[in-house]
Design a protein around this motif. Structure first.
Motif, PDB file in Angstrom:
ATOM      1  N   GLY A 192      59.250  13.438 -57.272  1.00 27.76           N
ATOM      2  CA  GLY A 192      60.523  14.612 -57.381  1.00 27.76           C
ATOM      3  C   GLY A 192      60.622  14.607 -58.986  1.00 27.76           C
ATOM      4  O   GLY A 192      60.653  13.449 -59.749  1.00 27.76           O
ATOM      5  N   VAL A 193      60.760  15.772 -59.590  1.00 24.58           N
ATOM      6  CA  VAL A 193      61.394  15.853 -61.097  1.00 24.58           C
ATOM      7  C   VAL A 193      62.699  15.317 -60.849  1.00 24.58           C
ATOM      8  O   VAL A 193      63.502  15.136 -59.910  1.00 24.58           O
ATOM      9  CB  VAL A 193      61.420  17.313 -61.460  1.00 24.58           C
ATOM     10  N   ASP A 235      66.578  14.867 -61.057  1.00 24.55           N
ATOM     11  CA  ASP A 235      67.845  15.685 -60.543  1.00 24.55           C
ATOM     12  C   ASP A 235      67.245  16.721 -59.601  1.00 24.55           C
ATOM     13  O   ASP A 235      67.853  18.049 -59.346  1.00 24.55           O
ATOM     14  CB  ASP A 235      68.622  16.521 -61.508  1.00 24.55           C
ATOM     15  N   SER A 236      66.057  16.359 -58.949  1.00 25.37           N
ATOM     16  CA  SER A 236      65.572  17.451 -57.601  1.00 25.37           C
ATOM     17  C   SER A 236      66.148  16.981 -56.225  1.00 25.37           C
ATOM     18  O   SER A 236      66.147  17.917 -55.396  1.00 25.37           O
ATOM     19  CB  SER A 236      64.210  17.373 -57.675  1.00 25.37           C
ATOM     20  N   LYS A 279      65.991  13.633 -55.000  1.00 23.36           N
ATOM     21  CA  LYS A 279      65.235  12.333 -54.315  1.00 23.36           C
ATOM     22  C   LYS A 279      66.095  11.356 -53.809  1.00 23.36           C
ATOM     23  O   LYS A 279      65.982  11.246 -52.533  1.00 23.36           O
ATOM     24  CB  LYS A 279      64.321  11.782 -55.553  1.00 23.36           C
ATOM     25  N   PRO A 317      57.814  18.288 -64.571  1.00 23.19           N
ATOM     26  CA  PRO A 317      58.213  19.604 -63.958  1.00 23.19           C
ATOM     27  C   PRO A 317      56.817  20.455 -64.001  1.00 23.19           C
ATOM     28  O   PRO A 317      56.027  20.293 -64.978  1.00 23.19           O
ATOM     29  CB  PRO A 317      59.075  20.242 -64.861  1.00 23.19           C
ATOM     30  N   MET A 353      58.713  17.043 -54.767  1.00 17.35           N
ATOM     31  CA  MET A 353      60.101  17.718 -54.718  1.00 17.35           C
ATOM     32  C   MET A 353      60.306  18.491 -56.222  1.00 17.35           C
ATOM     33  O   MET A 353      60.045  17.881 -57.284  1.00 17.35           O
ATOM     34  CB  MET A 353      61.234  16.950 -54.595  1.00 17.35           C
ATOM     35  N   ASP A 354      60.548  19.835 -56.282  1.00 15.31           N
ATOM     36  CA  ASP A 354      60.915  20.359 -57.469  1.00 15.31           C
ATOM     37  C   ASP A 354      62.449  20.893 -57.256  1.00 15.31           C
ATOM     38  O   ASP A 354      62.978  20.837 -56.045  1.00 15.31           O
ATOM     39  CB  ASP A 354      60.078  21.510 -57.886  1.00 15.31           C
ATOM     40  N   ILE A 355      63.157  21.531 -58.176  1.00 15.25           N
ATOM     41  CA  ILE A 355      64.495  21.932 -57.990  1.00 15.25           C
ATOM     42  C   ILE A 355      64.516  23.048 -56.944  1.00 15.25           C
ATOM     43  O   ILE A 355      63.697  23.880 -56.963  1.00 15.25           O
ATOM     44  CB  ILE A 355      64.893  22.421 -59.527  1.00 15.25           C
ATOM     45  N   LYS A 376      63.163  23.019 -53.910  1.00 15.83           N
ATOM     46  CA  LYS A 376      61.892  23.247 -53.172  1.00 15.83           C
ATOM     47  C   LYS A 376      61.353  21.899 -52.747  1.00 15.83           C
ATOM     48  O   LYS A 376      61.294  20.861 -53.882  1.00 15.83           O
ATOM     49  CB  LYS A 376      60.833  24.050 -53.915  1.00 15.83           C
TER      50      LYS A 376
END
Length: 232
Positions: free
Chosen positions: A88-89, A91-92, A94, A196, A217-219, A221
Motif C-alpha cells: 500500500g501507498v 497513509d492508505s 495498511k 502511487p 492498496m491505494d487511497i 481502494k
C-alpha cells in the motif's frame, strides 16, 4: 567432495597429479556427483540432489480459518503456510487493515504483530480508536525492523508491519522466501510500501512469486492483484 570447488591449475602443481585429478573429476561428473561451476574450465561444485517428498495423501484438507477486512475470505481460501502480502501507498490504511485483521481473529488464533515503525504509545493510541477496552485485545506485539524470519512463530499468525526495504528492492522475494521457510501450520501477513500508481509494492513482481494472496492498496481502494486459491 567439499574440496571440489577449486581450480585444478591452482590446486595441482604437478602434471601427473593434474591428470589424476582430471580423471577423478571426469568420473564424478559422469556419475552426477559434481557439475561444472561457472564459465571457467576446471571449476566444479557438488550436485545438490536432495529433495523432500510432498506427502499429499495424508495432508489435511482444512483451510486456515481467518476473517479479512472487506470479507476477502469469501473469495479467497487461506491454507496453512500461506504468505499474504498487503502492498500500500503511504497513509492508505495498511496498519488499520492489519489491526482489524487482529481484532477479527485474535479469539481463534495466536497472533504475533511485528511493528517496524510504532512504539508502545502510538500502538496504544491506534487501538483506542476501536472503541473497545484495551484488555479485550489478545495478541503479542513486538518491535522489529529486520530479519523477520528469525522471529517467525511457525504455527501462529505472524503480522509484519512493515517489511522495510531501502535498497536492492529485488531482494523482496528472497525475504519472503525466508519467512515462508519458517512457517509450519501458521501464516504470515506482510505489509509492503507501494509507490502511487504502481501495479505492485517495492520489489515489483519478484515480491508476487511466493504470496498466495497479494493485495494492492491505494487511497480509498483495495485490489486483489493475485489470488491462487479462489473459493469459487
Amino acid at each position: 567432495l567439499e574440496a571440489f570447488n577449486f581450480s585444478i591449475s591452482q590446486g595441482a602443481p604437478e602434471r601427473r597429479l593434474k591428470e589424476n585429478i582430471r580423471a577423478i573429476f571426469k568420473r564424478l561428473k559422469e556419475k552426477g556427483i559434481i557439475q561444472k561451476f561457472g564459465e571457467k574450465d576446471g571449476i566444479y561444485t557438488k550436485v545438490n540432489s536432495e529433495i523432500e517428498a510432498i506427502d499429499w495423501m495424508s495432508a489435511p484438507t482444512d483451510e486456515f480459518d481467518v476473517k479479512y477486512p472487506f470479507d476477502i475470505q469469501r473469495m479467497f481460501i487461506t491454507y496453512p503456510k500461506n504468505i499474504i502480502v498487503l502492498a500500500g501507498v503511504s497513509d492508505s490504511g495498511k496498519t488499520a487493515f492489519l489491526l482489524n485483521f487482529v481484532k477479527d481473529n485474535m479469539k481463534k488464533h495466536e497472533i504475533h504483530y511485528f511493528s517496524s515503525e510504532m512504539g508502545n504509545l502510538e500502538l496504544k493510541s491506534r487501538l483506542l480508536k476501536f472503541n473497545m477496552p484495551l484488555n479485550d485485545w489478545k495478541f503479542f506485539a513486538w518491535e522489529r525492523s529486520a530479519d523477520f524470519d528469525s522471529v517467525i512463530r511457525p504455527d501462529a499468525i505472524n503480522i509484519i508491519d512493515f517489511l522495510e526495504i531501502t535498497e536492492d528492492f529485488f531482494q523482496v522475494g528472497k525475504f519472503l522466501q525466508k519467512i515462508y521457510n519458517k512457517l509450519n501450520k501458521g501464516i504470515a501477513l506482510v505489509a509492503l510500501q507501494k509507490n502511487p500508481g504502481a501495479a505492485t509494492g517495492l520489489g515489483g513482481y519478484r515480491g508476487m512469486e511466493k504470496p498466495r494472496l497479494y493485495l494492492n492498496m491505494d487511497i480509498g481502494k483495495i485490489k486483489i492483484a493475485k489470488a491462487k486459491n479462489w473459493r469459487t
